[in-house]
Structure formats: C-alpha cells, structure tokens
Motif scaffolding. Structure first.
Motif, short mmCIF file in Angstrom:
data_model
loop_
_atom_site.label_atom_id
_atom_site.label_comp_id
_atom_site.label_asym_id
_atom_site.label_seq_id
_atom_site.Cartn_x
_atom_site.Cartn_y
_atom_site.Cartn_z
N LEU A 192 -15.50 -2.19 -9.57
CA LEU A 192 -14.11 -2.56 -9.35
C LEU A 192 -13.74 -3.92 -9.94
N GLY A 193 -14.71 -4.85 -10.04
CA GLY A 193 -14.42 -6.19 -10.52
C GLY A 193 -14.00 -6.20 -11.98
N LEU A 194 -13.25 -7.23 -12.35
CA LEU A 194 -12.78 -7.38 -13.73
C LEU A 194 -13.92 -7.84 -14.62
N SER A 195 -14.29 -7.03 -15.57
CA SER A 195 -15.34 -7.37 -16.51
C SER A 195 -14.83 -8.37 -17.54
N PRO A 196 -15.56 -9.49 -17.77
CA PRO A 196 -15.14 -10.41 -18.83
C PRO A 196 -15.20 -9.76 -20.20
N LEU A 197 -16.05 -8.75 -20.35
CA LEU A 197 -16.12 -8.06 -21.64
C LEU A 197 -14.84 -7.29 -21.91
N GLN A 198 -14.31 -6.61 -20.90
CA GLN A 198 -13.06 -5.89 -21.10
C GLN A 198 -11.93 -6.86 -21.42
N ALA A 199 -11.91 -8.01 -20.75
CA ALA A 199 -10.86 -8.99 -21.02
C ALA A 199 -10.96 -9.51 -22.45
N LEU A 200 -12.17 -9.73 -22.93
CA LEU A 200 -12.35 -10.17 -24.32
C LEU A 200 -11.91 -9.07 -25.30
N GLU A 201 -12.24 -7.83 -24.99
CA GLU A 201 -11.80 -6.73 -25.84
C GLU A 201 -10.28 -6.67 -25.92
N ARG A 202 -9.63 -6.88 -24.81
CA ARG A 202 -8.16 -6.89 -24.78
C ARG A 202 -7.61 -7.97 -25.71
N THR A 203 -8.19 -9.16 -25.65
CA THR A 203 -7.68 -10.26 -26.46
C THR A 203 -8.01 -10.07 -27.94
N ILE A 204 -9.18 -9.54 -28.23
CA ILE A 204 -9.54 -9.27 -29.63
C ILE A 204 -8.60 -8.23 -30.22
N ALA A 205 -8.28 -7.19 -29.44
CA ALA A 205 -7.34 -6.17 -29.92
C ALA A 205 -5.97 -6.79 -30.16
N PHE A 206 -5.56 -7.69 -29.27
CA PHE A 206 -4.29 -8.39 -29.44
C PHE A 206 -4.30 -9.21 -30.73
N ALA A 207 -5.41 -9.91 -30.98
CA ALA A 207 -5.53 -10.71 -32.20
C ALA A 207 -5.48 -9.82 -33.45
N ARG A 208 -6.14 -8.66 -33.38
CA ARG A 208 -6.09 -7.75 -34.53
C ARG A 208 -4.65 -7.31 -34.80
N ASN A 209 -3.90 -7.05 -33.75
CA ASN A 209 -2.50 -6.65 -33.93
C ASN A 209 -1.65 -7.78 -34.49
N ARG A 210 -2.09 -9.01 -34.30
CA ARG A 210 -1.39 -10.16 -34.85
C ARG A 210 -1.88 -10.53 -36.25
N GLY A 211 -2.74 -9.72 -36.83
CA GLY A 211 -3.15 -9.94 -38.22
C GLY A 211 -4.46 -10.65 -38.41
#
Length: 433
Positions: A192-211
């Motif tokens: 149930l806890g928030l994985s830091p890996l998932q949070a990093l994946e979210r931010t990396i995907a956001f960065a990819r969308n920003r070019g």
C-alpha cells in the motif's frame, strides 16, 4: 461496474468524513557546507524538521517509506484502547508496532484506522489492532487468525512481511502491508505504501513529455540507490529516452565534491553541460543538502540540467539550495490530506505523521468492500480492480503483482516549498506514469 461505483463512494465518504571534503574552494557554508552537515537515512524520523508544508514544525514526518534504521525511542508504550467494534462480524486485523521504539508511528496508524471505521465502516465492521513487536510479526499474524480476521493490514516494515505472509497465505487471508517496498509484493500480498521508484517513474515520464531525452543517474550503494539504478536502466530506455550513465557512490561518503565531479565527468566550471539534460538522484535529507551545493560547482548547473528526486523532496527548506532550483519530484497532492490531518489533530490532539494516511486508506478500502451486498469478499479480483479507489492521498489501485499504483502530482522545487506544475490524475482511464 460495481467498482466504478465504489471509487466515487470511497472518495465521497473520505471527503465527507475529513470535509568531510575541502571547502575552501567551492560552495559556501550557507549553501549547505559539506563539512558541517550530518548523515541520515532517506526517511525523516521523529524530531527532524517537518517536510510537509501543510503540517506544523516538529511533526513526525516519514514519507511512506520503510525506515532504514529504527526510529528514536518513543517512550513507554501507550495505553491502547480496545478494538473498534461496530456490531460484530467483519474482522480486519491491523498489525503495527504498538510498543517499543516505533510505537508512536504504530499508534498513529491505528488511530487513522479508527477514524476510517467510524467514517465509513458499517454495522458489524471490527478493527483488531495487534502489536507486531512484543512477540514478533508471525505471532501477531497467528493472533489475527485466532481472532477470526478476514484480512490483514500491515505490517509496517518490509522485513516483517514474509513472516506475516507465511502465516496468512495458508489461511487464504490477504495481506495489505503498509510498507512501500515493491520487492515484498506477490500473490496475496499487496503493497500500500508509496514506492519511491513509482514516483521517480512518474517524474521521468513527465520529463520525457517535456522533451528531455538524455538522462543520467547518481545513486548511493544502499538498498534504495541500488533499486533506483536498476529501475532507470530499464525504465528510461523503455520510455524512449537515452541513459548516458549511472554513477554510484558509497552511502557512507562525506566527500560529495568528488561524487558531484564524477557525475559531471570532471568538467568543473565549464558551462557546456555534462552531456545529459536530466539527472536522477536517490539521495534525500541532510546528505542531499551536502551534495546539492557541489553540483553547480562541478558543472551540473540547474540552468543546464534538470534534477529529478524522490517524494521526500517535499521539503520547503530545499528551496534555499541553488543546486536544486527548479528540480522536479512527484508526490501525492497535499490538498487531499489537509482535512484528514485537521480531523486527526482535533480527535487525538496531535499532528499525524505523514504515514498515517495509508492507515486510513487501508481501512477505508476494506470497509468499502465490506459494504457490498455479496461481501465481504476480499479476493484478488476485488482488490485488483483496474478502476481503483480514491483515498486521502489520491487515487490508487493494486496491480495483479501486488504492487500499488498511485495517481501522483509533479512538483518543482522553489523557494518556500514545492510548486505543483502538473496535477494528479483523477482516474486511471489515462495512464498515470
């Protein structure tokens, strides 16, 4: 279709209920002198500086991460109330450290669960708090089964999960652990806890969308750093990016000047960039503040390189670090937990630790399932429904692997605290990460 009705049900119920290096050349001490900062783990413990803008100074503030070391002594074990009972019939065990050094965190998880029972639980819903510290986690799980628990929430620490699962699996009882360690997930065990890996994946995907296409990673050789290093080697190429390098350093180092120099390729003071445009870090806490001033000194300039970090960067004090200006991290939207924190404070007379929200959400999830006309039915099909659930920290769902997926917002490090630059999704209809 039943679960599509359950998600807004849990959302509505929740909202209604809560309505030593050389420093003579390099960064100044005011920017985080590496000679004066102290080492720490990647979890904030009781007594450390509060990291969540919405909570007062001095609150217990672990992100939803497993402590790498025991928390400071919480004093005598609290006097525990009897199990919360509404009628009798549906029994949910809550396994947590209710005595010993981590009792303050365990008590907060229990209290948050009690709030969820009174807010959402129906007639016949019983919460059974059981201590994991006096006789061990396996004994706590055995006691849960003896008392007739139909599901287990907890334990808190990843190392205890196999002990609990070994007891619970033969009895066909699901385990929903408060841990954030994806490695302990598996059949019948949900994280149930928030994985830091998932949070990093979210931010990396956001960065990819920003070019951003060219990435590097700078990680310590502790458990979290090793997992971050492995994750970026898989996730960045899979998302269409290029991983230039993964630089690893000793978790016990105090020479962050050398660490930053290796990450930059040694091209100090040349403003041409280190050969990548985004840098993923696993570090947090005081050691992050030791590292941060050396990065721009060794050519990792925030004007040239976007720095990406973990949810523990939700810390207003990081805005005073020039090396982290404009850095990105993902975390739950704080708006959802403000009402919960206020209600917890009004009820129990203290500020809840950050991890308390998962105690509420875990109990609320099972309480909603228990309301179904054919319930309670805590089967994998029910727990892993793709529509997910809405909780204090936003939407979440369990994947068939037992790993949880959460809808997270993206924040930018600025003076005064993180600024949300992309909100969390409201449903899983669109891809979260």
């Amino acid at each position: 279709m039943m679960f599509r009705r359950l998600l807004p049900l849990l959302l509505a119920a929740t909202l209604a209920a809560c309505a030593q290096p050389k420093v003579s050349e390099g960064p100044a001490a005011s920017q985080g002198n590496p000679a004066t900062a102290q080492s720490d783990t990647w979890v904030t413990r009781p007594g450390e500086k509060e990291q969540i803008t919405a909570a007062p100074q001095g609150a217990i503030e672990p992100q939803p991460l497993d402590p790498a070391t025991p928390l400071p002594d919480a004093g005598p074990a609290p006097v525990l109330p009897p199990p919360v009972v509404i009628g009798g019939g549906i029994k949910i065990a809550l396994l947590a450290p209710l005595s010993g050094r981590n009792a303050a965190v365990g008590q907060a998880l229990q209290n948050a669960g009690e709030l969820a029972v009174f807010d959402i639980g129906t007639e016949g819903f019983v919460l059974l708090p059981i201590d994991t510290e006096k006789a061990g986690a396996a004994a706590a799980a055995q006691e849960a089964i003896r008392q007739g628990a139909q599901a287990i929430l907890g334990p808190l620490f990843a190392a205890q999960v196999p002990e609990v699962a070994t007891v619970a699996m033969p009895a066909n009882i699901p385990v929903i652990t408060f841990s954030n360690d994806r490695m302990v997930a598996g059949p019948g065990v949900y994280v149930l806890g928030l994985s830091p890996l998932q949070a990093l994946e979210r931010t990396i995907a956001f960065a990819r969308n920003r070019g951003y296409t060219d990435f590097a990673a700078l990680v310590s050789d502790d458990a979290l750093g090793v997992r971050v290093g492995a994750m970026v080697q898989e996730f960045i190429p899979a998302s269409g990016g290029h991983l230039a390098k993964v630089e690893t350093y000793s978790a016990g180092t105090n020479d962050f000047s050398s660490v930053a120099r290796r990450a930059s390729g040694g091209a100090a003071k040349e403003k041409t960039g280190p050969g990548y445009r985004a840098l993923v870090l696993s570090e947090s806490g005081p050691k992050l503040k030791q590292l941060a001033p050396w990065m721009p000194y060794h050519n990792i300039d925030p004007a040239l390189v976007k720095v990406i970090g973990t949810p523990t960067w939700d810390d207003p004090s990081l805005g005073s670090e020039p090396g982290l200006a404009g850095a990105w991290f993902a975390a739950p939207d704080p708006a959802g937990r403000a009402a919960f924190e206020a209600k917890f404070r009004d009820t129990y007379g203290r500020v809840p630790p950050r991890v308390a929200t998962i105690g509420y959400d875990g109990v609320a999830l099972l309480a909603v399932i228990a309301r179904m006309t054919n319930g309670p039915n805590f089967t994998p099909d029910q727990l892993t429904n793709p529509s997910g659930f809405a909780g204090v920290d936003g939407i979440f769902r369990f994947l068939p692997s037992g790993i949880s997926q959460r809808g997270l917002a993206v924040f930018e490090v600025q003076r005064g605290g993180g600024k949300m630059i992309e909100g969390a999704p409201g449903s899983f209809e669109a891809v979260v990460n």
